[in-house]
Motif scaffolding. Sequence first.
Motif, PDB file in Angstrom:
ATOM      1  N   ASN A 197       0.826  -1.156   0.190  1.00  0.00           N
ATOM      2  CA  ASN A 197       0.040   0.042   0.161  1.00  0.00           C
ATOM      3  C   ASN A 197       0.754   1.175  -0.089  1.00  0.00           C
ATOM      4  OD1 ASN A 197      -2.400  -1.597  -0.230  1.00  0.00           O
ATOM      5  ND2 ASN A 197      -2.574  -1.457   2.028  1.00  0.00           N
ATOM      6  N   LYS A 198       2.165   1.008   0.664  1.00  0.00           N
ATOM      7  CA  LYS A 198       2.700   2.563   0.711  1.00  0.00           C
ATOM      8  C   LYS A 198       3.475   2.705  -0.624  1.00  0.00           C
ATOM      9  CE  LYS A 198       7.032   4.413   2.749  1.00  0.00           C
ATOM     10  NZ  LYS A 198       8.098   4.317   3.578  1.00  0.00           N
ATOM     11  N   LEU A 199       3.921   1.611  -1.350  1.00  0.00           N
ATOM     12  CA  LEU A 199       4.374   1.761  -2.853  1.00  0.00           C
ATOM     13  C   LEU A 199       3.397   2.077  -3.667  1.00  0.00           C
ATOM     14  CD1 LEU A 199       6.458  -1.620  -2.858  1.00  0.00           C
ATOM     15  CD2 LEU A 199       7.384   0.631  -2.644  1.00  0.00           C
ATOM     16  N   LEU A 200       2.142   1.401  -3.488  1.00  0.00           N
ATOM     17  CA  LEU A 200       1.043   2.134  -4.258  1.00  0.00           C
ATOM     18  C   LEU A 200       0.898   3.374  -4.058  1.00  0.00           C
ATOM     19  CD1 LEU A 200      -1.049   1.395  -6.562  1.00  0.00           C
ATOM     20  CD2 LEU A 200      -2.666   1.019  -4.316  1.00  0.00           C
ATOM     21  N   GLY A 201       0.904   3.840  -2.817  1.00  0.00           N
ATOM     22  CA  GLY A 201       0.636   5.496  -2.417  1.00  0.00           C
ATOM     23  C   GLY A 201       1.774   6.295  -3.202  1.00  0.00           C
ATOM     24  N   LEU A 202       3.025   5.836  -3.284  1.00  0.00           N
ATOM     25  CA  LEU A 202       4.250   6.526  -3.733  1.00  0.00           C
ATOM     26  C   LEU A 202       3.920   6.610  -5.391  1.00  0.00           C
ATOM     27  CD1 LEU A 202       6.995   5.319  -1.695  1.00  0.00           C
ATOM     28  CD2 LEU A 202       6.125   7.391  -1.516  1.00  0.00           C
TER      29      LEU A 202
ATOM     30  N   ALA B 175     -11.150  -0.924  -0.476  1.00  0.00           N
ATOM     31  CA  ALA B 175     -11.016   0.342   0.040  1.00  0.00           C
ATOM     32  C   ALA B 175      -9.646   1.151  -0.535  1.00  0.00           C
ATOM     33  CB  ALA B 175     -11.070   0.123   1.504  1.00  0.00           C
ATOM     34  N   VAL B 176      -8.325   0.242  -0.558  1.00  0.00           N
ATOM     35  CA  VAL B 176      -7.373   1.049  -1.072  1.00  0.00           C
ATOM     36  C   VAL B 176      -7.331   1.438  -2.486  1.00  0.00           C
ATOM     37  CG1 VAL B 176      -5.011   0.348  -1.624  1.00  0.00           C
ATOM     38  CG2 VAL B 176      -6.004  -0.230   0.626  1.00  0.00           C
ATOM     39  N   ALA B 177      -7.825   0.450  -3.316  1.00  0.00           N
ATOM     40  CA  ALA B 177      -7.914   0.835  -5.014  1.00  0.00           C
ATOM     41  C   ALA B 177      -8.990   1.782  -4.994  1.00  0.00           C
ATOM     42  CB  ALA B 177      -8.486  -0.450  -5.415  1.00  0.00           C
ATOM     43  N   ARG B 178     -10.125   1.950  -4.211  1.00  0.00           N
ATOM     44  CA  ARG B 178     -10.988   3.094  -4.343  1.00  0.00           C
ATOM     45  C   ARG B 178     -10.381   4.578  -3.988  1.00  0.00           C
ATOM     46  NH1 ARG B 178     -14.939   0.418  -2.365  1.00  0.00           N
ATOM     47  NH2 ARG B 178     -14.300   0.753  -0.007  1.00  0.00           N
ATOM     48  N   LYS B 179      -9.873   4.486  -2.800  1.00  0.00           N
ATOM     49  CA  LYS B 179      -9.033   5.723  -2.421  1.00  0.00           C
ATOM     50  C   LYS B 179      -8.135   6.138  -3.590  1.00  0.00           C
ATOM     51  CE  LYS B 179      -6.010   7.811   0.982  1.00  0.00           C
ATOM     52  NZ  LYS B 179      -6.557   8.995   0.320  1.00  0.00           N
ATOM     53  N   VAL B 180      -7.421   5.430  -3.870  1.00  0.00           N
ATOM     54  CA  VAL B 180      -6.253   5.790  -4.946  1.00  0.00           C
ATOM     55  C   VAL B 180      -6.860   6.085  -6.191  1.00  0.00           C
ATOM     56  CG1 VAL B 180      -4.308   5.066  -6.176  1.00  0.00           C
ATOM     57  CG2 VAL B 180      -4.401   4.567  -3.823  1.00  0.00           C
TER      58      VAL B 180
ATOM     59  N   TYR C 111       0.916  11.163   1.693  1.00  0.00           N
ATOM     60  CA  TYR C 111       0.047  10.525   0.838  1.00  0.00           C
ATOM     61  C   TYR C 111      -0.003   8.931   0.983  1.00  0.00           C
ATOM     62  CZ  TYR C 111      -3.121   9.075  -2.762  1.00  0.00           C
ATOM     63  OH  TYR C 111      -4.103   8.527  -3.300  1.00  0.00           O
ATOM     64  N   ALA C 112       1.261   8.472   0.726  1.00  0.00           N
ATOM     65  CA  ALA C 112       1.333   6.997   1.239  1.00  0.00           C
ATOM     66  C   ALA C 112       1.145   6.448   2.427  1.00  0.00           C
ATOM     67  CB  ALA C 112       2.901   6.615   0.893  1.00  0.00           C
ATOM     68  N   LYS C 113       1.148   7.269   3.277  1.00  0.00           N
ATOM     69  CA  LYS C 113       0.763   6.832   4.679  1.00  0.00           C
ATOM     70  C   LYS C 113      -0.732   6.879   4.798  1.00  0.00           C
ATOM     71  CE  LYS C 113       4.857   8.555   7.317  1.00  0.00           C
ATOM     72  NZ  LYS C 113       5.373   9.401   8.226  1.00  0.00           N
ATOM     73  N   SER C 114      -1.310   7.602   4.130  1.00  0.00           N
ATOM     74  CA  SER C 114      -2.837   8.009   3.896  1.00  0.00           C
ATOM     75  C   SER C 114      -3.250   6.654   3.343  1.00  0.00           C
ATOM     76  CB  SER C 114      -3.461   9.206   3.405  1.00  0.00           C
ATOM     77  OG  SER C 114      -3.364   9.113   2.196  1.00  0.00           O
ATOM     78  N   VAL C 115      -2.737   6.263   2.416  1.00  0.00           N
ATOM     79  CA  VAL C 115      -3.133   4.941   1.618  1.00  0.00           C
ATOM     80  C   VAL C 115      -3.145   3.734   2.445  1.00  0.00           C
ATOM     81  CG1 VAL C 115      -2.559   3.435  -0.316  1.00  0.00           C
ATOM     82  CG2 VAL C 115      -2.610   5.794  -0.793  1.00  0.00           C
ATOM     83  N   VAL C 116      -2.037   3.416   3.201  1.00  0.00           N
ATOM     84  CA  VAL C 116      -1.968   2.634   4.153  1.00  0.00           C
ATOM     85  C   VAL C 116      -3.138   2.541   5.070  1.00  0.00           C
ATOM     86  CG1 VAL C 116      -0.389   1.687   6.168  1.00  0.00           C
ATOM     87  CG2 VAL C 116       0.750   2.264   3.808  1.00  0.00           C
ATOM     88  N   GLN C 117      -3.000   3.841   5.625  1.00  0.00           N
ATOM     89  CA  GLN C 117      -4.258   4.091   6.540  1.00  0.00           C
ATOM     90  C   GLN C 117      -5.558   3.551   6.094  1.00  0.00           C
ATOM     91  OE1 GLN C 117      -3.748   4.793   9.848  1.00  0.00           O
ATOM     92  NE2 GLN C 117      -5.958   4.467  10.412  1.00  0.00           N
TER      93      GLN C 117
END
Length: 107
Positions: free
Chosen positions: A30-35, A67-72, A51-57
């Motif tokens: 998730n961190k790598l995806l956020g980056l 949820a992660v895919a929807r956020k990004v 932003y990467a931390k918010s994706v992890v969160q």
Amino acid sequence: MTTFDERERAFEAQFARDAEMQFKLLARRNKLLGLWAAERLKLTHEEADAYAKSVVQAEFEEGGDEAVARKVYGDLSARGDDVTEHDVRRAMDSSLVEARRQFMEAL
């Protein structure tokens, strides 16, 4: 202590290690995806880290890959990026492969 008890403890310990590894692996993914998304958004280094931390969160707050895919996807779309959901899922897959590679190198 019997052999059965020892085997049971060993299996429990292995289960705990596997669960911890899975948790760390998904957090790294998730961190790598956020980056990846932050790069597309052209964020500064500090903004990208936040932003990467918010994706992890997002995984903890809403739970799961969806949820992660929807956020990004939502964040990229809201900023005018012409990303597709398929692009985000492909980036998630690539990020998981990279996270595994990083863990293997660390061993």
